[in-house]
Design an enzyme around this catalytic site. Structure first.
Site, PDB file in Angstrom:
ATOM      1  N   GLU A   1     -53.267  37.037 -19.174  1.00 53.33           N
ATOM      2  CA  GLU A   1     -51.911  37.100 -18.590  1.00 53.33           C
ATOM      3  C   GLU A   1     -51.986  37.919 -17.314  1.00 53.33           C
ATOM      4  O   GLU A   1     -52.379  39.098 -17.354  1.00 53.33           O
ATOM      5  CB  GLU A   1     -50.903  37.713 -19.564  1.00 53.33           C
TER       6      GLU A   1
ATOM      7  N   GLU B   1     -51.190  40.776 -27.637  1.00 51.75           N
ATOM      8  CA  GLU B   1     -50.629  42.104 -27.375  1.00 51.75           C
ATOM      9  C   GLU B   1     -50.395  42.852 -28.695  1.00 51.75           C
ATOM     10  O   GLU B   1     -49.286  43.299 -29.000  1.00 51.75           O
ATOM     11  CB  GLU B   1     -49.357  42.009 -26.517  1.00 51.75           C
TER      12      GLU B   1
HETATM   13  O1  AHR Z   1     -45.578  36.321 -20.288  1.00 49.27           O
HETATM   14  C1  AHR Z   1     -44.461  36.908 -20.868  1.00 49.27           C
HETATM   15  C2  AHR Z   1     -44.808  37.921 -21.939  1.00 49.27           C
HETATM   16  O2  AHR Z   1     -45.501  38.981 -21.368  1.00 49.27           O
HETATM   17  C3  AHR Z   1     -45.735  37.431 -23.025  1.00 49.27           C
HETATM   18  O3  AHR Z   1     -45.065  36.778 -24.047  1.00 49.27           O
HETATM   19  C4  AHR Z   1     -46.340  38.702 -23.529  1.00 49.27           C
HETATM   20  O4  AHR Z   1     -47.628  38.504 -24.057  1.00 49.27           O
HETATM   21  C5  AHR Z   1     -46.317  39.607 -22.327  1.00 49.27           C
HETATM   22  O5  AHR Z   1     -45.794  40.855 -22.626  1.00 49.27           O
END
Ligand code: AHR
Length: 511
Positions: free
Chosen positions: A316, A193
């Site tokens: 994610e 991110e």
């Molecule tokens: O999964 C939780 C968080 O969500 C992670 O650390 C981040 O990459 C995302 O914003």
């Protein structure tokens, strides 16, 4: 005739019945394989995912473990056939210095986990612990490198430490720490991110940083070609994907990530169990948006990479709600209901159907965090509805993808509507598997699937559902929601008929 048709139509509307959903299953060779890595998981140093979830320490006598890794968790995840596991973050990855987590445990420095609750991180779970755990789980590691607060040298050294069999400073250090042979890690994230917690960078700046870091990530062994994954877009930030695709040459990047959570509203996420149908619908809307998202990101990637050499890696995804009352807000601990089963069923169908570009994905997160497959409470462990969906769908891993084209009814609420039924299909070892998800909160959906001359003789299956959308497995009642035998499918000639109850996931096997 017209009168009769009108009469039939109006009487069916009066009875509240719906038009039947239809689909076509193409069984000629598709030439495409559903990558097993679509079924990947994610373990961050966040809340109780690592500590208490995977790892309870070597001296724990209450919870059965091997070198500190819970054996109940290992057994459960092995049954799930998890193909890869991403670690150590998430946001944590860009604060993580891997050398803090090697060597004698009593000499490792303690740091503060600034992203997640300000807890003390004593680094007792580090590189050796994670990679040895992956061997126990029979899964491939996916290491997320630190680009924001680390250095090029640090990441280059990590690659050398885990992958080099010959003589070098890092392989020497690894041997001193008790591991002779390298682990051979292919999957590497280069920052996380970068548009947010990974440094608030602009895409062109990150693209340059990525080029620099990936240049020094060496293939130390001919059989372990590195698969370098760039930090990807936040949901619908198409400009991020466009800028990376335009500026990073394909010899430096094997994959580009995408993160998308099924969230109602980042400022008002709502409870994980006690939600209304309006909140359920809003979550399904966010989950269903994955279809549009991947189509648009893929269209951009196709422009720069028409031969689809670079993978889209959705590393994610999952549902995100308010934390359970009374738990640490920085730990992201939430329960898991039939709503989560719907997110999983529908999302995995989308990924399966884009297998020519989506080669990998990671549900966030494996244990005790967000849409977990496993929850633990001291020595107790339970499997969530999401676990069961991933287990039902794992027949698709590395199977030949078969196109399943569905014309579905809508699931409507107020003036809004969503496609009710999603599905995907594959073939392996002479068996065809079809997975179907009906997200409609109230209405059953019948679907008639034309299998176009495939000559199947039998159909069998399993279903996951429950009386209420809000139902969940608890430590007191761990098996409230489990898959059971499904009797609602019938094959006659070319027609496979399936009656999908409201809010259900069904997995069928055709022979
Ligand atoms: O999964 C939780 C968080 O969500 C992670 O650390 C981040 O990459 C995302 O914003």
């Amino acid at each position: 005739m017209r009168k009769l048709l009108l009469l039939l139509l109006s009487s069916s509307m009066a009875l509240g019945t719906r038009a039947q959903n239809t689909a076509e299953l193409s069984t000629s060779p598709s030439g495409r394989t559903i990558s097993k890595h679509i079924y990947g998981h994610f373990a961050e140093h966040l809340g109780r995912c690592i500590y208490g979830g995977f790892y309870v320490g070597e001296n724990n006598t209450k919870i059965p473990n091997k070198d500190g890794i819970r054996t109940d968790v290992v057994d459960a995840l092995k049954k799930l056939k998890i193909p890869n596991l991403r670690w150590p973050g998430g946001c944590f990855a860009d604060t993580y210095h891997w050398k803090d987590g090697i060597g004698p445990k009593n000499q490792r420095p303690s740091i503060v986990n600034t992203w997640w609750g300000g807890t003390t991180e004593n680094n007792s779970f580090g590189t050796h612990d994670f990679l040895n755990m992956c061997e126990l789980l029979n899964t491939e590691p996916y290491l997320a490198g630190n680009l924001a607060t680390g250095t090029v040298q640090e990441l280059a050294d990590w690659v050398q430490y885990v992958n080099f069999a010959g003589e070098s400073p890092m392989s020497k250090l690894r041997r001193q720490n008790g591991r002779n042979q390298p682990w051979k890690v292919s999957f590497w994230g280069v920052g996380n991110e970068a548009w947010g917690c990974g440094g608030n960078m602009k895409p062109d700046y990150y693209a340059n940083e990525f080029r620099k870091y990936s240049t020094f990530m060496t293939n130390w062994d001919n059989n372990t070609k590195l698969f370098r994954i760039a930090s990807g877009a936040n949901s619908a930030d198409y400009n991020w994907t466009e800028t990376l695709m335009k500026n990073i040459p394909s010899n430096l990047m094997e994959g580009i990530a995408l993160h998308h959570y099924s969230v109602i509203n980042w400022n008002k996420k709502g409870p994980s169990t006690d939600f209304t149908e309006e909140q359920y619908f809003a979550t399904m809307k966010s989950a269903s948006f994955m279809e549009e998202l991947v189509n648009k990101h893929i269209a951009i990637m196709d422009k720069y990479d028409p031969n689809k050499k670079i993978a889209l890696v959705v590393d994610e995804w999952g549902g995100w709600y308010d934390v359970e009352p009374g738990t640490n807000p920085g730990f992201l601990y939430q329960q898991n209901t039939i709503r989560d089963a719907m997110i999983a069923g529908l999302t995995l169908n989308i990924f399966n159907n884009h297998t020519d570009r989506i080669k990998m994905a990671n549900l966030a997160q494996a244990i005790n965090v967000l849409q977990a497959v496993v929850l633990t409470n001291e020595e107790k462990m339970i499997l969530t509805p999401t676990y069961h969906v991933l287990e039902m769908y794992n027949v698709h891993q590395d199977a030949e993808w078969l196109p399943l084209t569905i014309k579905t009814n809508n699931y409507s609420l107020g003036n809004d509507k969503l496609p009710a039924v999603s599905g995907s299909a594959s073939r392996k070892d002479g068996l065809t598997h079809v997975t179907l998800t009906n997200i409609d909160a109230k209405a059953a959906q019948e679907i008639s699937i034309n299998v176009k001359g495939a000559k199947y003789k039998t159909v069998s299956g399993r279903i996951l559902t429950s009386a209420k959308l809000q139902d969940f497995n608890s430590f007191e009642n761990p098996n409230k929601i489990v898959p059971v035998t499904f009797k609602g499918a019938d094959i006659k000639g070319d027609v496979l008929k399936v009656k999908l109850p409201a809010h259900s996931v069904v997995a069928l096997e055709l022979k």
